[in-house]
Design a protein around this motif. Sequence first.
Motif, PDB file in Angstrom:
ATOM      1  N   PRO A 137       0.925  -1.446   0.108  1.00  0.00           N
ATOM      2  CA  PRO A 137       0.037  -0.078   0.044  1.00  0.00           C
ATOM      3  C   PRO A 137       0.769   1.491   0.070  1.00  0.00           C
ATOM      4  CG  PRO A 137      -0.328  -1.285   2.048  1.00  0.00           C
ATOM      5  CD  PRO A 137       0.513  -2.087   1.098  1.00  0.00           C
ATOM      6  N   GLU A 138       0.419   2.272  -0.726  1.00  0.00           N
ATOM      7  CA  GLU A 138       1.214   3.466  -0.868  1.00  0.00           C
ATOM      8  C   GLU A 138       0.213   4.832  -0.136  1.00  0.00           C
ATOM      9  OE1 GLU A 138       3.678   2.006  -4.947  1.00  0.00           O
ATOM     10  OE2 GLU A 138       2.433   3.802  -5.095  1.00  0.00           O
ATOM     11  N   PHE A 139       1.076   5.602   0.290  1.00  0.00           N
ATOM     12  CA  PHE A 139       0.515   6.696   0.865  1.00  0.00           C
ATOM     13  C   PHE A 139       1.366   7.905   0.251  1.00  0.00           C
ATOM     14  CE2 PHE A 139      -0.818   3.755   3.740  1.00  0.00           C
ATOM     15  CZ  PHE A 139      -1.754   3.901   3.979  1.00  0.00           C
ATOM     16  N   ALA A 140       0.661   8.769  -0.501  1.00  0.00           N
ATOM     17  CA  ALA A 140       1.136   9.757  -1.153  1.00  0.00           C
ATOM     18  C   ALA A 140       1.095  11.165  -0.361  1.00  0.00           C
ATOM     19  CB  ALA A 140       0.422  10.265  -2.502  1.00  0.00           C
ATOM     20  N   LEU A 141       2.376  11.806  -0.006  1.00  0.00           N
ATOM     21  CA  LEU A 141       2.471  13.036   0.787  1.00  0.00           C
ATOM     22  C   LEU A 141       2.424  14.247   0.007  1.00  0.00           C
ATOM     23  CD1 LEU A 141       5.264  11.372   3.000  1.00  0.00           C
ATOM     24  CD2 LEU A 141       2.756  11.111   3.453  1.00  0.00           C
ATOM     25  N   ALA A 142       1.585  15.153   0.356  1.00  0.00           N
ATOM     26  CA  ALA A 142       1.460  16.378  -0.543  1.00  0.00           C
ATOM     27  C   ALA A 142       1.378  17.461   0.410  1.00  0.00           C
ATOM     28  CB  ALA A 142       0.142  16.318  -1.377  1.00  0.00           C
ATOM     29  N   GLY A 143       1.937  18.594  -0.180  1.00  0.00           N
ATOM     30  CA  GLY A 143       2.018  19.858   0.992  1.00  0.00           C
ATOM     31  C   GLY A 143       2.677  21.053   0.161  1.00  0.00           C
ATOM     32  N   ARG A 144       2.365  22.159   0.508  1.00  0.00           N
ATOM     33  CA  ARG A 144       3.261  23.240  -0.059  1.00  0.00           C
ATOM     34  C   ARG A 144       4.698  23.243   0.316  1.00  0.00           C
ATOM     35  NH1 ARG A 144       0.396  26.972   2.986  1.00  0.00           N
ATOM     36  NH2 ARG A 144       2.404  27.535   3.850  1.00  0.00           N
ATOM     37  N   SER A 145       5.387  23.777  -0.617  1.00  0.00           N
ATOM     38  CA  SER A 145       6.745  23.625  -0.592  1.00  0.00           C
ATOM     39  C   SER A 145       7.479  23.840   0.790  1.00  0.00           C
ATOM     40  CB  SER A 145       7.525  24.532  -1.615  1.00  0.00           C
ATOM     41  OG  SER A 145       7.078  24.056  -2.791  1.00  0.00           O
ATOM     42  N   ASN A 146       7.133  24.701   1.589  1.00  0.00           N
ATOM     43  CA  ASN A 146       7.484  24.972   3.099  1.00  0.00           C
ATOM     44  C   ASN A 146       6.793  24.502   3.969  1.00  0.00           C
ATOM     45  OD1 ASN A 146       5.715  26.666   2.554  1.00  0.00           O
ATOM     46  ND2 ASN A 146       7.081  28.574   3.248  1.00  0.00           N
ATOM     47  N   VAL A 147       6.068  23.539   3.857  1.00  0.00           N
ATOM     48  CA  VAL A 147       5.190  23.258   4.947  1.00  0.00           C
ATOM     49  C   VAL A 147       5.753  22.283   6.019  1.00  0.00           C
ATOM     50  CG1 VAL A 147       4.002  21.297   4.054  1.00  0.00           C
ATOM     51  CG2 VAL A 147       2.496  23.147   5.215  1.00  0.00           C
ATOM     52  N   GLY A 148       6.666  21.615   5.765  1.00  0.00           N
ATOM     53  CA  GLY A 148       7.394  20.755   6.830  1.00  0.00           C
ATOM     54  C   GLY A 148       7.100  19.254   6.527  1.00  0.00           C
ATOM     55  N   LYS A 149       7.055  18.965   5.040  1.00  0.00           N
ATOM     56  CA  LYS A 149       6.883  17.588   4.780  1.00  0.00           C
ATOM     57  C   LYS A 149       8.013  16.696   4.803  1.00  0.00           C
ATOM     58  CE  LYS A 149       5.871  17.586   0.151  1.00  0.00           C
ATOM     59  NZ  LYS A 149       6.576  16.976  -0.488  1.00  0.00           N
ATOM     60  N   SER A 150       9.168  17.288   4.809  1.00  0.00           N
ATOM     61  CA  SER A 150      10.285  16.536   5.092  1.00  0.00           C
ATOM     62  C   SER A 150      10.433  16.256   6.547  1.00  0.00           C
ATOM     63  CB  SER A 150      11.513  17.150   4.581  1.00  0.00           C
ATOM     64  OG  SER A 150      11.565  17.306   3.220  1.00  0.00           O
ATOM     65  N   SER A 151      10.044  17.071   7.409  1.00  0.00           N
ATOM     66  CA  SER A 151      10.097  17.016   8.980  1.00  0.00           C
ATOM     67  C   SER A 151       9.202  16.043   9.350  1.00  0.00           C
ATOM     68  CB  SER A 151       9.724  18.522   9.429  1.00  0.00           C
ATOM     69  OG  SER A 151      10.935  19.292   9.129  1.00  0.00           O
ATOM     70  N   PHE A 152       7.925  15.933   8.666  1.00  0.00           N
ATOM     71  CA  PHE A 152       6.670  14.920   8.882  1.00  0.00           C
ATOM     72  C   PHE A 152       7.408  13.439   8.634  1.00  0.00           C
ATOM     73  CE2 PHE A 152       3.442  12.394   7.280  1.00  0.00           C
ATOM     74  CZ  PHE A 152       2.633  12.610   8.213  1.00  0.00           C
ATOM     75  N   ILE A 153       7.792  13.542   7.599  1.00  0.00           N
ATOM     76  CA  ILE A 153       8.425  12.187   7.251  1.00  0.00           C
ATOM     77  C   ILE A 153       9.389  11.787   8.144  1.00  0.00           C
ATOM     78  CG2 ILE A 153       9.857  10.760   5.571  1.00  0.00           C
ATOM     79  CD1 ILE A 153       8.749  12.542   3.103  1.00  0.00           C
ATOM     80  N   ASN A 154      10.625  12.235   8.331  1.00  0.00           N
ATOM     81  CA  ASN A 154      11.659  12.236   9.349  1.00  0.00           C
ATOM     82  C   ASN A 154      11.072  11.669  10.705  1.00  0.00           C
ATOM     83  OD1 ASN A 154      13.573  12.707   7.462  1.00  0.00           O
ATOM     84  ND2 ASN A 154      13.665  14.534   8.040  1.00  0.00           N
TER      85      ASN A 154
END
Length: 195
Positions: free
Chosen positions: A24-41
């Motif tokens: 199963p895959e979950f696509a992570l979307a968000g504005r460029s500076n919203v903290g997506k990488s921090s969320f993943i980490n």
Amino acid sequence: MKVHNVEMVMSAVRPEQYPDDGFPEFALAGRSNVGKSSFINKMLGRRNIARTSSKPGKTQTLNFYKIEEQLFFVDVPGYGYARVSKTEKEKWGGMIEQYLTGREPLVAAVQIVDIRHAPSADDINMYNFFVHYNIPTIVIATKADKIPKGKWDKHKKIVRETLNMLGDDPLFVFSSEKGIGVEAVWAEIESRMQR
């Protein structure tokens, strides 16, 4: 979920490059500076498996993170701020749309917004895109540590109303700094993996 094994298995731009594990895959979307990488980490319990950057718009490919040989997080290029040419943006748009609308193992989109501000026009467009294509969406209102806990409900209401969220799409308060929401979001993801 206790995350022990995680690897960034590939960066893809075309369907033939996508992994064929069938998880199963979950696509992570968000504005460029919203903290997506921090969320993943934070979700993966790693310091910098996803590179955080001071330059918004660094992610230009679909990045597949394989977790516990059970599922994938798929980081899609951020929308909004990226300082890239119109042609480049259109190219990304096509790549993202192709993935989101045609990918069989995609279980849900995880849309990340900043709890401190009402969702932007780009956030609304992205959410409407998910609704239009019947892609179940989990909304994460991040940076919750930046506002008093007593104001969370008020801000959640603003997010819900601005996005005009469907009743059954969940909204979670999250903080990468403090770890708020990690367990709740994992519980939601795991329940969707079983469906």
